[in-house]
Design a protein around this motif. Structure first.
Motif, PDB file in Angstrom:
ATOM      1  N   THR A 189     -50.128  16.452   7.821  1.00 57.41           N
ATOM      2  CA  THR A 189     -48.958  15.750   8.341  1.00 57.41           C
ATOM      3  C   THR A 189     -48.074  16.735   9.095  1.00 57.41           C
ATOM      4  N   ASP A 190     -47.664  16.343  10.292  1.00 58.88           N
ATOM      5  CA  ASP A 190     -46.815  17.207  11.119  1.00 58.88           C
ATOM      6  C   ASP A 190     -45.406  17.267  10.523  1.00 58.88           C
ATOM      7  N   VAL A 191     -45.013  18.455  10.105  1.00 56.90           N
ATOM      8  CA  VAL A 191     -43.678  18.627   9.521  1.00 56.90           C
ATOM      9  C   VAL A 191     -42.874  19.649  10.336  1.00 56.90           C
ATOM     10  N   THR A 192     -43.228  19.794  11.600  1.00 59.54           N
ATOM     11  CA  THR A 192     -42.581  20.807  12.437  1.00 59.54           C
ATOM     12  C   THR A 192     -41.077  20.584  12.531  1.00 59.54           C
ATOM     13  N   ALA A 193     -40.690  19.357  12.814  1.00 59.99           N
ATOM     14  CA  ALA A 193     -39.269  19.086  13.073  1.00 59.99           C
ATOM     15  C   ALA A 193     -38.416  19.492  11.870  1.00 59.99           C
ATOM     16  N   ARG A 194     -38.842  19.097  10.705  1.00 62.39           N
ATOM     17  CA  ARG A 194     -38.059  19.430   9.506  1.00 62.39           C
ATOM     18  C   ARG A 194     -38.092  20.928   9.202  1.00 62.39           C
ATOM     19  N   SER A 195     -39.217  21.568   9.519  1.00 65.58           N
ATOM     20  CA  SER A 195     -39.390  22.976   9.121  1.00 65.58           C
ATOM     21  C   SER A 195     -38.549  23.945   9.937  1.00 65.58           C
ATOM     22  N   GLY A 196     -38.205  23.537  11.156  1.00 66.41           N
ATOM     23  CA  GLY A 196     -37.472  24.458  12.031  1.00 66.41           C
ATOM     24  C   GLY A 196     -38.361  25.489  12.695  1.00 66.41           C
ATOM     25  N   LEU A 197     -39.654  25.192  12.821  1.00 64.39           N
ATOM     26  CA  LEU A 197     -40.600  26.172  13.346  1.00 64.39           C
ATOM     27  C   LEU A 197     -41.091  25.859  14.764  1.00 64.39           C
ATOM     28  N   ALA A 198     -40.416  24.945  15.463  1.00 64.52           N
ATOM     29  CA  ALA A 198     -40.868  24.605  16.822  1.00 64.52           C
ATOM     30  C   ALA A 198     -40.881  25.835  17.719  1.00 64.52           C
ATOM     31  N   GLY A 199     -39.970  26.735  17.490  1.00 64.51           N
ATOM     32  CA  GLY A 199     -40.041  28.059  18.102  1.00 64.51           C
ATOM     33  C   GLY A 199     -39.417  28.183  19.472  1.00 64.51           C
ATOM     34  N   GLU A 200     -39.433  29.426  19.925  1.00 62.23           N
ATOM     35  CA  GLU A 200     -38.928  29.781  21.249  1.00 62.23           C
ATOM     36  C   GLU A 200     -39.926  30.719  21.892  1.00 62.23           C
ATOM     37  N   GLY A 201     -39.857  30.798  23.225  1.00 60.86           N
ATOM     38  CA  GLY A 201     -40.650  31.771  23.946  1.00 60.86           C
ATOM     39  C   GLY A 201     -42.125  31.441  23.991  1.00 60.86           C
ATOM     40  N   TYR A 202     -42.882  32.378  24.540  1.00 63.80           N
ATOM     41  CA  TYR A 202     -44.324  32.207  24.697  1.00 63.80           C
ATOM     42  C   TYR A 202     -45.001  32.804  23.469  1.00 63.80           C
ATOM     43  N   SER A 203     -45.440  31.954  22.564  1.00 68.25           N
ATOM     44  CA  SER A 203     -46.018  32.435  21.307  1.00 68.25           C
ATOM     45  C   SER A 203     -47.507  32.712  21.476  1.00 68.25           C
ATOM     46  N   MET A 204     -47.958  33.736  20.803  1.00 70.19           N
ATOM     47  CA  MET A 204     -49.356  34.146  20.876  1.00 70.19           C
ATOM     48  C   MET A 204     -50.048  34.030  19.513  1.00 70.19           C
ATOM     49  N   ALA A 205     -49.394  34.616  18.531  1.00 72.56           N
ATOM     50  CA  ALA A 205     -50.101  34.852  17.271  1.00 72.56           C
ATOM     51  C   ALA A 205     -49.213  34.542  16.085  1.00 72.56           C
ATOM     52  N   VAL A 206     -49.831  34.487  14.931  1.00 70.17           N
ATOM     53  CA  VAL A 206     -49.080  34.248  13.706  1.00 70.17           C
ATOM     54  C   VAL A 206     -49.694  35.074  12.570  1.00 70.17           C
ATOM     55  N   ALA A 207     -48.816  35.584  11.735  1.00 71.71           N
ATOM     56  CA  ALA A 207     -49.258  36.280  10.515  1.00 71.71           C
ATOM     57  C   ALA A 207     -48.396  35.776   9.364  1.00 71.71           C
ATOM     58  N   ALA A 208     -49.053  35.257   8.331  1.00 73.87           N
ATOM     59  CA  ALA A 208     -48.338  34.651   7.213  1.00 73.87           C
ATOM     60  C   ALA A 208     -48.421  35.546   5.980  1.00 73.87           C
ATOM     61  N   ALA A 209     -47.294  35.725   5.313  1.00 77.46           N
ATOM     62  CA  ALA A 209     -47.275  36.449   4.033  1.00 77.46           C
ATOM     63  C   ALA A 209     -45.879  36.353   3.434  1.00 77.46           C
ATOM     64  N   ASP A 210     -45.815  36.601   2.149  1.00 72.85           N
ATOM     65  CA  ASP A 210     -44.542  36.550   1.425  1.00 72.85           C
ATOM     66  C   ASP A 210     -43.897  37.937   1.468  1.00 72.85           C
ATOM     67  N   TYR A 211     -43.182  38.218   2.555  1.00 74.42           N
ATOM     68  CA  TYR A 211     -42.690  39.589   2.743  1.00 74.42           C
ATOM     69  C   TYR A 211     -41.527  39.927   1.816  1.00 74.42           C
ATOM     70  N   ASP A 212     -40.805  38.894   1.346  1.00 73.67           N
ATOM     71  CA  ASP A 212     -39.639  39.179   0.499  1.00 73.67           C
ATOM     72  C   ASP A 212     -39.924  38.934  -0.979  1.00 73.67           C
ATOM     73  N   ASN A 213     -41.200  38.741  -1.298  1.00 72.33           N
ATOM     74  CA  ASN A 213     -41.626  38.619  -2.703  1.00 72.33           C
ATOM     75  C   ASN A 213     -40.858  37.546  -3.479  1.00 72.33           C
ATOM     76  N   ALA A 256     -45.819  36.213  16.812  1.00 74.85           N
ATOM     77  CA  ALA A 256     -45.818  37.205  17.885  1.00 74.85           C
ATOM     78  C   ALA A 256     -45.910  36.499  19.235  1.00 74.85           C
ATOM     79  N   GLY A 257     -45.347  37.151  20.256  1.00 73.44           N
ATOM     80  CA  GLY A 257     -45.397  36.516  21.566  1.00 73.44           C
ATOM     81  C   GLY A 257     -45.158  37.487  22.706  1.00 73.44           C
TER      82      GLY A 257
END
Lengths: 541, 225
Positions: free
Chosen positions: A94-118, A127-128
Motif C-alpha cells: 500500500t502506498d503510504v508516501t503522502a503520510r510518511s513525508g518521504l516524497a522527497g526533493e531533488g534528483y534521487s539516485m539511491a537509498v540505504a536503510a538502517a537504524d542509525y540512531d539505535n 542519495a542524489g
C-alpha cells in the motif's frame, strides 16, 4: 543430439524459479529519469530500491528513489516523487508516501536503510545529484528530514553526485556510520554533446572528473561528522557506483569495496578505523587483462565456503562480470571470473545491480543480475539495448551456470533494469527480488523455486553493537560438517538496500548443529542444535 | 561506452591497410581519429558513386565494427561475395559474432581462419583466439595461442603479457613473472603489464616489487585517467 542434451540440462538445473507478482502488488510507481532528449548524464543512473521494515510489523516494506526534472533537478510533480509502500507479507503493498513525508526533493539516485540512531526504527539515507537526504523514522509511520541537523550536508565545495551508500560501523563504537560513493563532477550547463552529430549518445565517463567518496562518522545523539579526509577515504577519488561492505581481511574491521565506472575498482581497507585504498594491492582494481571495467554494482559474499568474502562486480558489454576470489592471505584476491564460468556467460551483458544469495536454499550461493545496455546504443550495437535479467545457479567448485531461461517467463522481460532489493516478502524462506527499470514499474519477482530445502534467517538485535547488528559475522555448522559463512549488510548491488537479515540455505538439513555469531562490537555468541525454517531472533548478550 | 576488447584484437591488421583513392584515405583518417560519423558520411557517398567497390565496402565494415554495429558486420559479410572472400572481413565477422554472444559460430569461424595460411601468420589473431579460450578457462590451450603469437611477433609486449596471464592461471607463477617482466622491458608504458606484475609479485611474496608496481599504476593509470 545437441538439442536433446540442452533440454536435459535445463530440467536438471531448473531449481530456481520466479513468478511475476507485479500486477498483484499494488505498486504503481514508475521510475522517471526526467529524460527528454537532452541526454543529461544523470538520466542513465537511477534508481535504487530499499526493502526494510519501517513499522516493525514483521513485513518487508519498499522505498523507491525517483528522478527529477532536468536540468532543474527538481521534483516538479508527483511523477518524480520517491515512494514508500507498506508491505502486507503477501506481496501486496500500500502506498503510504503522502503520510510518511518521504516524497522527497531533488534528483534521487539511491537509498540505504538502517537504524542509525539505535531507536529500533529503520531510517533512510537517500542519495542524489548534488543533494543527499537523511530521513529519521519517528516510529509512527512518518519520517523527518534531519539532513542539516545531522550534519550530512557537506561544506567542502565538492558538489557530490552520490550513486550508492552503505551503513557500517567502521570504528566499532556501536553506532552506524555512513559511506557514500560519489560519481563525477557534473554540471548541466557544461554538458557537452557526444557521438555522431546525427545520433547523439550519452558521454563516456572519461568526459567528467572523478569525485572522492564520503564517510560520515556517527557521533551519537543524531549527528554525524564528515571524516572523509581524516579517515583516508577522500585521498582516492573514483567514479563510484555500487558500494559493498564485508570484513575482507577477517580482522573484525569492516572493509568497503567501490565499483567504479571505467576506472580502477577500489577496496578501502579498514585499519582500525582508518582506511587505506588497497584495490591495486588486493588485486580487485582490474581484471587479469589489466583494463578497468565499467563497474556498476557489487556483491561482497563468501562464495566458496572458506569464510572469506569474495567480490562480484557487474560491468559493461565485453567487460564480463568480474568475480574476485579472496585468497585469504594478506588481503589478496584472484580474478576467478573464467573459472567460475562467468566470463563467457556475461561478456555480452551490461549489468547494474547484483546479488550473491542462495535462491534455492541448497547451501550454495547463486547470483542474480539486473541487466541493460545503455539507452541510445541500439544503432551502434545493432541490438535492443534493453536486456532481460539473469540468474546464475551456483554449483560445487564455485561455478555459476546461467539458468535464466528456465527461471520463469518474467526473466525474459527486457527493460532498462537498474536497482534491486532482495528480501523474503512472504515469509516462505525463499528470497524474493524487486527490480527497478527506467521508465517502467518495477518487477516484483516472487521466488517459487520448487525446493524442499531448509533454511534459516537471523534477525539480530545488538546491545553494545549497533541495534541491527550490521557487520556481524555468522558461521553456521551443519550436521554433516559443512560450515556456511555470512556477513550482515544491507548494501548489496547497485544504489539499493536489502533486508537486514542473514539468511542461509541449509539443503536437506532441518537443524543447524551449531552457530557462532561474532558481533561487530567484538563479542562472540554460540548457539547449538537450532531448528531450521524460521527467522531466528538473536539478541546480543 | 563502446566495447573495446574485441575491437582491439582484430583492428591491428586492419590499420595497416592502404587506400589508394583520396576520399577513402580521408575516411581512413577519420576512422583513425575516432571520427566515425564523418567517416560514415564519406563512405555513404562513396557507396553511391562506387557501388560494390570492395575497398569501400570493407572500410564501411570497419566503421560498423568500431561503432559496435556487430549485427550489421555479420550480415554485410554474409551478403557480399567480395567481403566473404576477404580475410580481414572474415576476421571482423568472427569478432562480431563473439561480441554478439554467438560463441559457437565465432569459434568455428576463428578455427577455420587460423588454418588458412594468411591468417595463421598473424599474431593478433592468435592473441584474440587465446583471449577467448582464456575466458572459458581453457588455460593450456590459450597458452599455446599466446606462445604462437609471441613466436610470430617476438617483441610484442601484449603477447608476452597474455602469456604471463595464462601461466599465472596455470599456477606457473615463476614462468609468468618471466613473461611479464619481458613484456615490461618491451613496453614499459603498458599499464596492463604493470597490473599483472603487481598481482604476480604479490602472489610470490615479492612485496617491495609489488609496491613499486602499485606506485607506477597510481601515478600513471590512476582513477580518472
Amino acid at each position: 543430439m545437441r538439442l536433446i542434451l540442452a533440454a536435459c540440462a535445463t530440467v536438471s538445473m531448473a531449481q530456481i524459479r520466479f513468478e511475476d507478482n507485479t500486477s498483484k502488488s499494488g505498486i504503481d510507481f514508475r521510475l522517471n529519469n526526467g529524460a527528454r532528449g537532452s541526454l543529461y548524464q544523470p538520466e542513465l543512473m537511477p534508481g535504487g530500491v530499499a526493502a526494510f521494515d519501517f513499522d516493525n510489523d514483521g513485513c518487508m516494506d519498499l522505498f523507491f528513489a525517483n528522478g527529477a526534472e532536468l536540468p532543474s533537478l527538481k521534483k516538479t510533480g508527483r511523477g518524480f516523487h520517491n515512494r514508500l509502500y507498506r508491505g502486507h507479507c503477501d506481496f501486496r503493498f500500500t502506498d503510504v508516501t503522502a503520510r510518511s513525508g518521504l516524497a522527497g526533493e531533488g534528483y534521487s539516485m539511491a537509498v540505504a536503510a538502517a537504524d542509525y540512531d539505535n531507536d529500533g526504527f529503520a531510517d533512510l539515507f537517500v542519495a542524489g545529484v548534488h543533494r543527499n537526504f537523511l530521513y529519521r523514522n519517528r516510529g509512527d509511520g512518518t519520517f523527518e528530514d534531519v539532513s542539516v541537523r545531522a550534519g550530512i550536508v557537506t561544506k567542502d565545495g565538492q558538489k557530490d553526485w552520490s550513486i550508492s551508500a552503505a551503513w557500517l560501523d567502521f570504528d566499532r563504537d556501536g553506532r552506524l556510520d555512513l559511506f557514500v560513493s560519489n560519481y563525477v563532477e557534473w554540471d548541466a550547463a557544461k554538458e557537452v554533446p557526444c557521438g555522431d552529430p546525427a545520433h547523439r549518445i550519452y558521454c563516456h565517463p572519461k568526459s567528467y572528473a572523478p569525485q572522492h567518496h564520503r564517510l560520515f562518522r556517527n557521533k551519537g545523539e543524531g549527528t554525524f561528522a564528515d571524516v572523509s579526509r581524516d579517515s583516508g577515504v577522500a585521498v582516492s577519488p573514483g567514479k563510484g557506483m555500487g558500494v559493498c561492505v564485508a570484513d575482507a581481511g577477517n580482522d573484525g574491521w569492516p572493509d568497503v569495496f567501490v565499483a567504479n565506472d571505467s576506472v580502477a575498482g577500489q577496496l578501502f581497507h579498514n585499519k582500525h578505523g582508518r582506511f587505506v585504498e588497497a584495490g591495486l594491492e588486493a588485486g580487485v582494481a582490474y581484471p587479469d587483462s589489466g583494463k578497468a571495467i565499467a563497474g556498476m554494482g557489487c556483491s561482497f559474499r563468501d562464495i566458496d565456503g572458506d569464510g572469506r568474502p569474495d567480490v562480484l562486480v557487474t560491468g559493461m558489454v565485453n567487460d564480463s562480470y568480474l568475480l574476485f576470489r579472496n585468497l585469504g592471505r594478506d588481503l589478496l584476491f584472484e580474478d576467478f571470473t573464467a573459472q567460475a564460468g562467468l566470463a563467457r556467460s556475461t561478456v555480452h551483458l551490461t549489468g547494474w545491480s547484483a546479488g550473491l544469495f542462495d535462491f534455492d536454499n541448497d547451501g550454495l550461493v547463486d547470483l542474480f543480475t539486473a541487466n541493460s545496455h545503455f539507452p541510445r546504443l541500439e544503432r551502434q550495437m545493432g541490438i535492443d539495448p534493453r536486456l532481460a535479467n539473469s540468474v546464475f545457479r551456483g554449483s560445487s567448485g564455485s561455478r555459476f551456470s546461467d539458468v535464466s531461461a528456465a527461471a520463469g517467463d518474467l526473466l525474459a522481460k527486457r527493460a532498462f533494469f537498474r536497482g534491486t532489493a532482495f528480501a523474503d516478502f512472504d515469509g516462505d524462506g525463499l528470497l524474493d527480488i524487486v527490480v527497478t527499470a527506467l521508465g517502467e514499474r518495477p518487477l516484483v519477482l516472487r521466488n517459487v523455486s520448487p525446493s524442499a530445502h531448509h533454511w534459516i534467517a537471523l534477525a539480530l538485535t545488538g546491545k553494545s553493537s549497533n541495534r541491527q547488528g550490521l557487520g556481524a559475522r555468522v558461521s553456521v555448522a551443519l550436521p554433516g560438517g559443512t560450515v556456511l559463512h555470512g556477513y550482515l549488510t544491507t548494501s548489496v548491488g547497485y544504489a539499493s538496500s536489502s533486508e537486514p537479515l542473514l539468511r542461509f540455505g541449509l539443503g536437506p538439513h532441518s537443524r543447524v548443529a551449531s552457530m557462532e555469531i561474532q558481533w561487530p562490537g567484538g563479542a562472540t555468541q554460540k548457539l547449538t542444535n537450532v531448528e531450521a525454517d524460521k527467522v531466528l531472533m538473536v539478541t546480543e548478550r | 561506452m563502446l566495447p573495446g576488447r574485441t575491437i582491439r584484437f582484430v583492428t591491428a591488421g586492419i590499420c595497416a591497410l592502404a587506400f589508394a583513392a583520396d576520399p577513402l584515405a580521408e575516411a581512413r583518417r577519420h576512422i583513425d581519429a575516432g571520427r566515425l560519423g564523418e567517416a560514415r558520411v564519406l563512405l555513404d557517398d562513396l557507396r553511391k558513386s562506387r557501388p560494390g567497390d570492395p575497398a569501400v565496402l570493407f572500410t564501411a565494415l570497419v566503421v560498423d565494427y568500431r561503432q559496435g554495429s556487430f549485427a550489421d558486420v555479420v550480415s554485410a559479410v554474409d551478403r557480399s561475395t567480395a567481403l566473404g572472400a576477404n580475410l580481414e572481413a572474415r576476421i571482423l565477422r568472427a569478432a562480431a559474432l563473439d561480441a554478439l554472444g554467438r560463441d559457437e559460430e565465432a569459434d568455428a569461424e576463428l578455427e577455420r581462419l587460423l588454418k588458412t595460411p594468411g591468417a595463421a601468420a598473424r599474431p593478433a589473431l592468435h592473441l584474440g583466439r587465446g583471449q577467448l579460450l582464456l575466458q572459458r578457462g581453457l588455460n593450456q590451450q590459450a597458452l599455446a595461442r599466446f606462445e604462437e603469437a609471441r613466436r610470430l611477433a617476438p617483441q610484442w609486449a601484449e603477447a608476452m603479457m597474455w602469456q604471463g596471464v595464462a601461466l599465472m592461471k596455470l599456477g606457473r607463477t615463476d614462468s609468468a613473472v618471466n613473461a611479464a617482466e619481458a613484456a615490461e622491458r618491451a613496453s614499459p608504458e603498458l599499464a596492463s603489464v604493470h597490473s599483472l606484475l603487481l598481482k604476480l609479485y604479490r602472489l610470490t611474496g615479492q612485496e617491495e616489487s609489488a609496491a613499486r608496481q602499485a606506485d607506477w599504476l597510481r601515478r600513471n593509470a590512476g582513477a580518472g585517467q
